[in-house]
Design a protein around this motif. Sequence first.
Motif, mmCIF file in Angstrom:
data_model
loop_
_atom_site.group_PDB
_atom_site.id
_atom_site.type_symbol
_atom_site.label_atom_id
_atom_site.label_comp_id
_atom_site.label_asym_id
_atom_site.label_seq_id
_atom_site.Cartn_x
_atom_site.Cartn_y
_atom_site.Cartn_z
ATOM 1 N N ASN A 30 38.962 50.872 44.306
ATOM 2 C CA ASN A 30 38.847 49.541 44.890
ATOM 3 C C ASN A 30 39.198 48.428 43.912
ATOM 4 O O ASN A 30 39.313 47.270 44.302
ATOM 5 N N TYR A 31 39.349 48.780 42.633
ATOM 6 C CA TYR A 31 39.489 47.776 41.597
ATOM 7 C C TYR A 31 40.857 47.786 40.940
ATOM 8 O O TYR A 31 41.447 48.846 40.707
ATOM 9 N N TRP A 52 45.304 48.454 42.298
ATOM 10 C CA TRP A 52 44.425 49.553 42.675
ATOM 11 C C TRP A 52 45.148 50.881 42.823
ATOM 12 O O TRP A 52 44.594 51.937 42.514
ATOM 13 N N ALA A 97 37.410 45.662 35.011
ATOM 14 C CA ALA A 97 37.689 45.924 36.422
ATOM 15 C C ALA A 97 37.476 44.644 37.210
ATOM 16 O O ALA A 97 36.527 43.892 36.943
ATOM 17 N N GLY A 99 38.199 42.699 41.304
ATOM 18 C CA GLY A 99 38.552 42.882 42.703
ATOM 19 C C GLY A 99 39.856 42.238 43.092
ATOM 20 O O GLY A 99 40.237 42.268 44.263
ATOM 21 N N PRO A 107 38.080 39.859 34.354
ATOM 22 C CA PRO A 107 37.408 40.983 35.019
ATOM 23 C C PRO A 107 35.951 40.690 35.353
ATOM 24 O O PRO A 107 35.266 39.939 34.662
#
Length: 120
Positions: A30-31, A52, A97, A99, A107
């Motif tokens: 998801n990241y 991703w 990480a 989104g 991040p």
Amino acid sequence: VQLQASGGGLVQAGDSLRLSCAASGRAFENYSMYWFRQAPGKEREFVAAINWHGGNTIYADSLKGRFTISRDNAKNTVYLQMNSLKPEDTAIYYCGAAGAFYRTRIPDYWGQGTLVTVSS
């Protein structure tokens, strides 16, 4: 998501090194994943990012051609392959990480950093 960076060490100028960042917790895929670095006495700077699914990457202009970011979603791991290392690459390297995937993104999650030292 928890991140654990590894692979740093002491190398000579011209050598190669591969850093790894293993993720656990929330779904890794998801990241978008990032690498930053911080040299002694300097601010943390962007190195590279990968989206991703790994189909898109971004690099700091000064590092294009020497560094390569990649990821293996099956292993929940992102990599940074560093070639032709120079003493000025000496820094603590951090994985992160987020989104979202863009050059100036900070991040949401950070790993603890791994030290890379390049001797001349």
